[in-house]
Motif scaffolding. Structure first.
Motif, PDB file in Angstrom:
ATOM      1  N   ILE A   1      -2.044  12.206 -15.712  1.00  0.00           N
ATOM      2  CA  ILE A   1      -1.109  13.105 -15.880  1.00  0.00           C
ATOM      3  C   ILE A   1      -1.816  14.074 -17.081  1.00  0.00           C
ATOM      4  O   ILE A   1      -1.784  13.673 -18.250  1.00  0.00           O
ATOM      5  CB  ILE A   1       0.150  12.424 -16.340  1.00  0.00           C
ATOM      6  N   ARG A   2      -2.305  15.034 -16.746  1.00  0.00           N
ATOM      7  CA  ARG A   2      -2.873  15.998 -17.867  1.00  0.00           C
ATOM      8  C   ARG A   2      -2.017  17.112 -17.988  1.00  0.00           C
ATOM      9  O   ARG A   2      -2.553  17.938 -18.956  1.00  0.00           O
ATOM     10  CB  ARG A   2      -4.146  16.495 -17.401  1.00  0.00           C
TER      11      ARG A   2
ATOM     12  N   LEU B   1       0.994  -1.220   0.084  1.00  0.00           N
ATOM     13  CA  LEU B   1       0.045  -0.077   0.115  1.00  0.00           C
ATOM     14  C   LEU B   1       0.840   1.269   0.125  1.00  0.00           C
ATOM     15  O   LEU B   1       0.411   2.335   0.392  1.00  0.00           O
ATOM     16  CB  LEU B   1      -1.047  -0.068   1.195  1.00  0.00           C
ATOM     17  N   LYS B   2       2.175   0.943  -0.407  1.00  0.00           N
ATOM     18  CA  LYS B   2       2.954   2.358  -0.249  1.00  0.00           C
ATOM     19  C   LYS B   2       3.447   2.488  -1.861  1.00  0.00           C
ATOM     20  O   LYS B   2       3.345   1.801  -2.905  1.00  0.00           O
ATOM     21  CB  LYS B   2       4.196   2.114   0.479  1.00  0.00           C
ATOM     22  N   GLY B   3       4.278   3.540  -1.846  1.00  0.00           N
ATOM     23  CA  GLY B   3       4.872   3.723  -3.442  1.00  0.00           C
ATOM     24  C   GLY B   3       4.037   4.846  -3.959  1.00  0.00           C
ATOM     25  O   GLY B   3       3.107   5.495  -3.817  1.00  0.00           O
ATOM     26  N   ILE B   4       5.019   5.815  -4.704  1.00  0.00           N
ATOM     27  CA  ILE B   4       4.655   6.955  -5.282  1.00  0.00           C
ATOM     28  C   ILE B   4       5.483   6.803  -6.683  1.00  0.00           C
ATOM     29  O   ILE B   4       6.719   6.896  -6.653  1.00  0.00           O
ATOM     30  CB  ILE B   4       4.850   8.289  -4.823  1.00  0.00           C
ATOM     31  N   ARG B   5       4.804   6.397  -7.941  1.00  0.00           N
ATOM     32  CA  ARG B   5       5.489   5.991  -8.895  1.00  0.00           C
ATOM     33  C   ARG B   5       4.577   6.551 -10.128  1.00  0.00           C
ATOM     34  O   ARG B   5       3.307   6.383 -10.247  1.00  0.00           O
ATOM     35  CB  ARG B   5       6.103   4.871  -8.997  1.00  0.00           C
ATOM     36  N   LEU B   6       5.333   6.698 -11.246  1.00  0.00           N
ATOM     37  CA  LEU B   6       4.497   6.693 -12.703  1.00  0.00           C
ATOM     38  C   LEU B   6       4.151   5.353 -13.119  1.00  0.00           C
ATOM     39  O   LEU B   6       4.837   4.415 -13.117  1.00  0.00           O
ATOM     40  CB  LEU B   6       5.539   7.469 -13.773  1.00  0.00           C
TER      41      LEU B   6
ATOM     42  N   ARG C   1       4.820  16.949  -7.082  1.00  0.00           N
ATOM     43  CA  ARG C   1       4.908  18.301  -7.622  1.00  0.00           C
ATOM     44  C   ARG C   1       4.617  18.640  -8.831  1.00  0.00           C
ATOM     45  O   ARG C   1       4.048  19.430  -9.346  1.00  0.00           O
ATOM     46  CB  ARG C   1       6.293  18.745  -6.955  1.00  0.00           C
ATOM     47  N   LYS C   2       5.147  17.621  -9.667  1.00  0.00           N
ATOM     48  CA  LYS C   2       5.200  18.034 -11.178  1.00  0.00           C
ATOM     49  C   LYS C   2       3.681  17.473 -11.635  1.00  0.00           C
ATOM     50  O   LYS C   2       3.258  18.284 -12.451  1.00  0.00           O
ATOM     51  CB  LYS C   2       6.217  17.092 -11.846  1.00  0.00           C
ATOM     52  N   HIS C   3       3.393  16.356 -11.311  1.00  0.00           N
ATOM     53  CA  HIS C   3       2.054  15.954 -12.045  1.00  0.00           C
ATOM     54  C   HIS C   3       0.802  16.073 -11.190  1.00  0.00           C
ATOM     55  O   HIS C   3      -0.116  15.762 -11.911  1.00  0.00           O
ATOM     56  CB  HIS C   3       2.413  14.259 -12.508  1.00  0.00           C
TER      57      HIS C   3
END
Lengths: 176, 281
Positions: free
Chosen positions: B172-173, B58-63, B86-88
């Motif tokens: 991602i817009r 339940l962890k992680g920040i990824r594309l 921050r970017k997306h």
């Protein structure tokens, strides 16, 4: 399925657990009731009453301790969540000879303490900030302490103390 | 001590075994900041809390392709330090510094914020503006649902018993975003009203926009008519007025201890103008 021991049954029903963590640099291993908050565990089980409980709802910040480097409200953080983690409380800041930590010294020197009830939480929030940002701007100090309420001082002397503490820590490390 | 029991699964798979064994009311503990308050106020007696907060699944920040994945149990503070967020996900990123207090952000999670289903939840309001989907799992079947459709009312989700939010996907817009909030003080206060606006412009016109409104109805909602007015047009004072009026109409607030319905309604228009001026300047 193999027969469950009473310890295993207890783990599954969740009434008790064996909590293993580090508190102020010492390993702690203790069977606890899982309904204990970290604040209760520190105060009642370990006798570390420097951590205060004010509101019990995460509003006042008197209970802030540092877990794995991050400031947390120990009144809303369950002791069970500290499994395998490193906990630092106000009692863990002084040097081995009892020498106050530079943040504690700065609070005393700058007159940041009146009734003192909020002070442990303020100091621990400041500790977490300075570990991450050794030279914080005033705005960062204000932001980092925004979860800590003081009803006596009006905050200015507390903010000054954190700036002074940053200087004392830098002096200690010979940075300036 | 709270009259609750906590069980800690070793893996995500174990969660539903523990649900089955609990033999009473079960709640998922992500960060626990809302659960502990409910227990403190005597509203959790006899509950079993399944502590999912440390589960690696339940962890992680990824594309993930053209989406940004955020694990349900990532701490809110981690979002504010993450370059991908921050970017997306600019609305979400902007919301972090306005979310509760620094020590609470070190405990709280987006999954818990959605599960608690408060109409003033900053994380929810930001996710709705980002167009996020919640990823759901009940131990057998994976599914997804737009965050804006997760809620049935204040403190009520449409999740089925045992259904867990495992993460979020944000499309991602490539636009800009802002999160605005009015409260009794600047830091550490629950919103009188909050708003997320995410938009993209091309040739001077707005070609993609999402507006979310919080604390002005039983659930966080979108200002759909205001979005429609703004889509495809170049911003001018007349359009701003029209969109602001539509945002006011979309707000259906109540009087409570934090504010009055009349003030909240009026501020829906003011916040939208501020957001649009900031994003289109």
């Amino acid at each position: 399925m193999k027969h469950k021991t009473s310890k295993e049954t207890s783990r599954l029903t969740g009434a008790k657990m064996l909590l293993n963590c580090a508190v102020n640099g010492a390993a702690v291993s203790r069977e606890i009731d899982t309904g204990l908050t970290l604040a209760d565990f520190l105060r009642r089980e370990l006798g570390l009453t420097g951590t205060k409980v004010g509101c019990g709802e995460g509003e006042c910040g008197a209970c802030v301790v540092v877990v794995d480097g991050a400031a947390v409200n120990s009144c809303l953080y369950m002791a069970a969540q500290a499994q395998g983690r490193t906990v630092l409380t106000i009692e863990g800041l002084a040097g081995p000879d009892g020498e106050p930590h530079p943040i504690q010294r700065a609070f005393a020197e700058c007159g940041a303490v009146q009734c003192g009830f909020c002070t442990p939480g303020m100091v621990m929030s400041a500790y977490a900030l300075l570990a991450r940002r050794p030279e914080p701007a005033r705005a960062e100090i204000v932001e980092a302490l925004s979860g800590n309420i003081c009803r006596c001082t009006g905050y200015e002397k507390i903010f000054q103390s954190v700036e002074r503490a940053a200087q004392l820590l830098a002096d200690r490390l010979g940075r300036k | 001590m709270f009259p609750v029991k906590i069980v800690r699964p070793d893996t995500l798979k174990d969660v539903w075994l523990l649900v089955k064994n609990a033999g009473g009311p079960v709640k998922f503990l992500a960060g626990g900041t809302d659960l502990a308050i409910s227990a403190h106020c005597g509203r959790a007696d006899g509950e079993t809390w399944i502590d999912i907060g440390a589960l690696a699944e339940l962890k992680g920040i990824r594309l993930k392709g053209k989406k940004l994945y955020i694990g349900a149990c990532e701490k809110v503070s981690a979002l504010g330090e993450n370059a991908l967020v921050r970017k997306h996900a600019p609305v979400l990123f902007d919301s972090v510094r306005q979310y509760a207090s620094p020590p609470l952000r070190n405990i709280a999670t987006l999954g818990g914020n959605c599960g608690n289903a408060s109409p003033s939840a900053d994380g929810v309001c930001a996710l709705v503006a980002e167009g996020a989907d919640a990823l759901l799992f009940d131990g057998k079947t994976h599914s997804r649902r737009p965050v804006e459709k997760l809620f049935a009312g204040p403190k009520r989700t449409v999740l089925k018993p045992g259904q867990l939010i495992t993460g979020f996907e944000i499309p991602i817009r490539g636009g800009r975003g802002v999160y605005l909030k009015l409260a009794a003080r600047k830091n550490f206060a629950i919103s009188k009203i909050c708003m997320g606006v995410s938009l993209k412009t091309g040739s001077g016109a707005i070609n993609d926009i999402r507006i979310s409104l919080g604390a002005v109805g039983p659930t966080v909602k979108r200002a759909l008519k205001a979005e429609k007015i703004l889509l495809g047009v170049k911003l001018d004072e007349k359009i701003l007025d029209l969109a602001a009026r539509a945002a006011v109409a979309a707000a259906a607030p109540i009087d409570d201890q934090r504010s009055t319905a009349a003030y909240r309604k009026a501020m829906a228009g003011v916040l939208l103008k501020r957001a649009l001026r900031a994003l289109c300047a």
